[in-house]
Design an enzyme around this catalytic site. Structure first.
Site, PDB file in Angstrom:
ATOM      1  N   GLU A 260     -29.087 -32.771  27.951  1.00  0.00           N
ATOM      2  CA  GLU A 260     -28.487 -33.935  28.597  1.00  0.00           C
ATOM      3  C   GLU A 260     -27.871 -33.561  29.942  1.00  0.00           C
ATOM      4  OE1 GLU A 260     -24.448 -35.154  27.647  1.00  0.00           O
ATOM      5  OE2 GLU A 260     -24.699 -34.146  25.717  1.00  0.00           O
TER       6      GLU A 260
ATOM      7  N   LYS B  77     -18.076 -35.436  17.993  1.00  0.00           N
ATOM      8  CA  LYS B  77     -16.876 -34.993  18.700  1.00  0.00           C
ATOM      9  C   LYS B  77     -15.641 -35.227  17.817  1.00  0.00           C
ATOM     10  CE  LYS B  77     -18.677 -35.624  23.366  1.00  0.00           C
ATOM     11  NZ  LYS B  77     -20.021 -36.175  23.099  1.00  0.00           N
TER      12      LYS B  77
END
Length: 304
Positions: free
Chosen positions: A25, A159
């Site tokens: 990414e 996360k």
């Protein structure tokens, strides 16, 4: 009509030769850290993929094209870009049609990787269900994308700033395979332990590759999430990072939408005196190495 793909020479050569490719990414470059550390980290991650036997394909949107792999000149230009947009499924078409510079999130990277025929993607951590989502409905598009795009995503879990139990529940509802790599417990990004059991466990890259290929044979949409724990030496234990996350969440009151995650990561960076970023870099490199192994196995098993 076909998607406006611009495939970098290194990636094009790898595709022609049937070599393993790993998608990467670009939001970690534009929104994760300042220049020049972002450029240095991006180069390190790409090199980790190469050292593990695959070809890196960092993905970004530039000048109306989906760049599948970036030359070093383009990588540096992106790292210096101050106004790159954080792009997900909802705005990828607008970004391309308007000619904006766009950094791809997990969701957008999966879409672009699938368009380019890339099966494996390495990232740090996926997005998920934000805390308080029962009131805000703040749920990352990453989860829906995992249920739609046929890409195996290697991450250190979701996360840790998120509501991890709810994130796991949504993934289960969407039918996304969540695979603990070498562990029965899911990692929590900076920490190796989350307290949540891994729905599936696989201990080597070949098993993960075989499951990816079987999903394709069955015609099942979507990909797989491989939860790869952060290396022991880089871990910030849960009992240490949890109160820091809680303090950052308190400071984030009034911040919403795409600004929440960058704010929280920046605040946690300050509260840990930079240790969180060091851990983040270590886990991304670790994920890149595992992704390269999985991509190689997919290539080998497809050839058999």
């Amino acid at each position: 009509m076909t998607a406006p793909l611009n495939i970098a020479p290194e990636v094009a050569a790898a595709k022609a030769q049937g070599r393993a490719i790993v998608a990467l990414e670009s939001t970690i470059i534009t929104h994760g850290m300042p220049y020049p550390q972002n450029l240095e980290t991006a180069r390190k991650v790409e090199q980790a993929v190469r050292d593990a036997g695959a070809v890196p394909a960092t993905i970004a949107l530039m000048k109306g094209e989906i760049c599948i792999g970036l030359t070093d000149e383009r990588l540096e230009a992106l790292a210096k870009t101050q106004d790159a947009r954080k792009i997900s499924r909802a705005d990828i078409a607008a970004c391309l049609s308007q000619g904006w510079t766009g950094a791809t999130t997990v969701a957008a990277t999966m879409i672009c990787a699938a368009l380019a025929g890339i099966h494996v993607f390495a990232t740090g951590g996926i997005g998920g269900v934000h805390r308080g989502a029962q009131d805000t409905f703040d749920i990352s598009a990453d989860l829906q994308e995992l249920a739609q795009s046929p890409v195996t995503v290697v991450a250190a879990g979701a996360k840790a700033i998120l509501d991890l139990p709810k994130t796991l529940e949504v993934l289960e509802t969407l039918g996304v395979p969540v695979i603990g790599y070498g562990r029965d417990e899911l990692p929590a990004f900076w920490s190796r332990s989350s307290g949540l059991p891994a729905p599936l466990r696989m201990d080597d890259a070949g098993e993960i590759a075989a499951a990816h290929l079987m999903r394709a044979r069955l015609g099942l949409p979507g990909g797989q999430l491989v939860a790869n724990p952060i290396p022991v030496e880089a871990e910030i234990p849960a009992d240490e990072i949890t109160p820091i996350i809680e303090a950052a969440l308190q400071d984030a009151q009034g911040i919403s939408a795409k600004e929440v995650t960058p704010f929280l990561l920046s605040r946690i960076y300050g509260l840990t005196q930079g240790r969180s970023l060091e851990a983040n870099i270590a886990l991304v490199l670790n994920n890149a190495r595992l992704a390269a192994k999985i991509a190689q196995e997919i290539t080998l098993q497809t050839a058999d």
